[in-house]
Design an enzyme around this catalytic site. Structure first.
Site, PDB file in Angstrom:
ATOM      1  N   HIS A 150      44.211  46.546  35.408  1.00  0.00           N
ATOM      2  CA  HIS A 150      45.265  45.648  35.859  1.00  0.00           C
ATOM      3  C   HIS A 150      45.960  44.996  34.682  1.00  0.00           C
ATOM      4  O   HIS A 150      46.549  43.921  34.804  1.00  0.00           O
ATOM      5  CB  HIS A 150      44.715  44.614  36.836  1.00  0.00           C
TER       6      HIS A 150
HETATM    7  S1  FES Z   1      42.455  43.909  34.256  1.00  0.00           S
HETATM    8 FE1  FES Z   1      41.487  44.109  36.189  1.00  0.00          FE
HETATM    9  S2  FES Z   1      39.611  44.924  35.619  1.00  0.00           S
HETATM   10 FE2  FES Z   1      40.533  44.653  33.705  1.00  0.00          FE
END
Ligand code: FES
Ligand code: HEM
Lengths: 180, 416
Positions: free
Chosen positions: A145
């Site tokens: 993410h």
């Molecule tokens: S940014 Fe969501 S798990 Fe690393």
């Protein structure tokens, strides 16, 4: 039915309450083993520490080792990476921490060795393994993410709330690292 | 709502049994004589399709469990063994894996049907909430099933989803460790997921019985959204009318399902799940199964860990409050011209969120996901309550029979 109720509490009411209370305590006591069995078992707890030889890691390199089923990154930082990590003002970071604080366990015979950074390789967002030497700060980038970590493993941007965790570790000899 | 009980066993043994356990009468009353509104369309066949799919998943699942090994060292290999060595193993596994997707296709149509025709409104609130519970159980079952083949997506999907619980303040980490039975997703996790994946479908079956019971107490809604007033004029017996219509709908659905099994068995899956789980390497782009994508997009649209998790679960839980969020007195969207527009916009928003959930969380995708997330919640929390007060519905037919005659009146006249 309703007409049978009396205003005064009776001995029977007392017995009902006492019985109910005892049953509730009993049910709770019985539920605990059924719930607690799901926590880490003795064999999982026994795997608490791992030994690594760090001699093979070149300057600038990252070794990934498995500890308690998770990756741990052992990073042999370059002078430039250390400087970058130290120059940032901790107060400006999402999870303020100085670089010195994060490598304070990196001592060999009492001398500080900030070139060794040891962090748990699990993104503090939702647990993916971040990729080394990537992202705006050349530390780590999490592909899941988009969290970005610096060369000290500190969170700089993205949804992760905390810096990468630093496990308990110690150098038992110049190149022998014990994690856990 | 129950129709006149017409069941009289024809044999002496039947009568003997019936007076001791009236189960045949119960079946007859529920699936033969049961009065169904005469205006039901094909959207009402999905309940039967869903029941069939639950049975199919249980049967194929029990067979898979005969050949599958829930251990991190053997799970991946045992699924390959099912695919290559077990007689018809490929067929059983593809039927099960695609069956999960078909189950969700059917449940989404079934739920949108309810949303369109106002089936959640009084007196069907309990019926609707039982449905939301089934949906939650299905999501849990599908998630744990997907972990079992122990591929890369299994492992990393499990990691990301179980880590959602670590967002809970104070106790989050303890809960996550408890779910894992260790410090990461590992053998204890796989073992318990197998145990629960076997259990949950039977819990679903239990809630389905309550769901059908609640349905048979209040009666079915129908496209006109008016209640049955006169059993003689407004309804038909379940058998043969609904039985045949359900059977035809099911056969069409099965053709669609079989097409996936035989021609595109891996289309709905992810190639990375044919790589064995590796706890040290995250695939460059992890995505959940398609049926979770809209919720995954909502999770990622919120730039805060706890906030994202709350929004994601909130997006599902909010469905349970629908009966009280909708203030309109008219049930069916057929007679609600404004609601109808917002409804289709909502469907598009869900599809859009699904698409965005499959894309990397960057730039324009995130902004679009935020806008659609706002619409998703706005639809339930703002549009639904206000629309009931401001919208002027079209005139609603006086009864189901009137609705049918208004549509087919001319033809009916010609025949009589
Ligand atoms: S940014 Fe969501 S798990 Fe690393
Ligand atoms: C609600 C019903 C069910 C749903 C939605 C469901 C869903 C799933 C899914 C998505 C998978 C992963 C398939 C793959 O990608 O390979 C799976 C695997 C599996 N399921 Fe189920 N399942 C259900 C019922 C059951 C039942 C009742 C059993 C056993 C009694 C079962 C046993 C298994 C086994 C052994 C596997 C692993 C083999 C494989 O991966 O193909 N399932 N399930």
């Amino acid at each position: 039915m309703a007409s049978a109720s009396t205003a005064e509490p009776t001995r029977r009411d007392m017995l009902y309450i006492a019985t109910g209370a005892a049953a509730a305590v009993g049910a709770g006591a019985l539920a605990w083993p059924l719930i607690n069995q799901m926590n880490p078992d003795a064999s999982t707890l026994a795997l608490a520490s791992t030994e690594v030889d760090v001699a093979s890691i070149p300057e600038g390199g990252i070794l990934t080792v498995k500890w308690r089923g998770k990756p741990v990154f052992v990073r042999h930082r370059t002078k430039k990476e250390i400087d970058e990590a130290q120059q940032v003002k901790a107060a400006d970071l999402p999870d303020p921490q100085t670089d010195q604080d994060r490598v304070k366990q990196s001592t060999i015979s009492g001398a500080a060795h900030p070139e060794w950074l040891v962090v748990v390789g699990v993104c503090t967002h939702l647990g993916c393994v971040p990729l080394g030497h990537q992202g705006d700060f050349d530390g780590w980038f999490c592909p899941c993410h988009g969290s970005v970590y610096d060369t000290s493993g500190r969170i700089r941007s993205g949804p992760a709330p905390r810096n990468l965790d630093v496990p308990t570790y110690a150098f038992t000899a110049a190149t022998k690292l014990q994690i856990g | 709502m129950s129709g006149p009980s017409t069941y009289v066993p024809s044999s002496a043994i039947g009568r003997w049994f019936e007076s001791r356990l009236p189960i045949m009468g119960l079946m007859h009353g529920s699936f033969v004589a049961y009065p169904v509104p005469r205006n039901l369309n094909y959207f009402w066949t999905f309940g039967g399709i869903l029941s069939f799919m639950l049975g199919a998943q249980i049967i194929t699942g029990i067979i898979l469990a005969m050949h599958y090994t829930p251990h991190v060292d053997y799970a991946f290999g045992s699924v390959e063994h099912i695919m290559r060595d077990v007689n018809w193993g490929w067929f059983i596994r593809y039927t099960h894996a695609n069956g999960a997707s078909m189950f969700f296709v059917a449940v989404y149509i079934h739920m949108l049907r309810g949303l369109y025709y106002g089936s959640y409104k009084a007196p069907r609130e309990v019926l609707w909430i039982l449905g939301v519970i089934i949906y939650l159980l299905m999501m849990a079952t599908g998630f744990m099933g997907y972990v079992l083949p122990w591929g890369q997506m299994s492992f990393w999907g499990a990691t990301v989803i179980t880590n959602l619980f670590s967002a809970i303040p104070l106790v989050g980490d303890a809960i996550t460790t408890w779910l894992w039975g260790g410090y990461s997703v590992d053998n204890p996790t796989l073992n318990r997921f197998f145990s629960l994946h076997y259990l949950l479908p039977f819990m679903i079956a239990g809630v389905v019985i309550l769901h059908v019971w609640a349905l048979h107490v209040v009666g079915q809604n129908n496209p006109a959204g008016v209640e049955v007033k006169n059993i003689e004029r407004d309804t038909l017996p379940f058998t043969p009318y609904a039985t045949v219509k359900d059977a035809f709908g099911l056969v069409c659905f099965l053709i669609f399902y079989a097409w996936f099994i035989f021609y595109a068995p891996n289309y709905l899956g992810h190639a990375d799940n044919y790589i064995e789980a590796n706890p040290l390497v995250t695939p460059s782009h992890i995505v959940p199964e398609w049926y979770y994508l809209p919720f995954y997009a909502i999770l990622r649209a919120i730039p805060s860990k706890l906030g994202g998790v709350v929004a994601m679960f909130g997006a599902i839980v909010i469905l349970a409050f629908l009966p009280w969020l909708d203030t309109s007195r008219v049930k069916s969207a057929k007679f609600r011209p404004v609601y109808r527009v917002f409804f289709w916009a909502f469907v598009l928003a869900c599809v859009g969120l699904g698409y965005l959930g499959s894309q990397p969380p960057e730039g324009g995708f995130v902004i679009a996901a935020r806008l659609l997330t706002i619409y998703y919640f706005g639809f339930f929390l703002v549009i639904m309550p206000l629309l009931g007060l401001f919208e002027t519905p079209k005139p609603v037919p006086a009864s189901i029979a009137d609705a049918v005659l208004a549509k087919n009146g001319a033809a009916a006249q010609a025949h009589s």
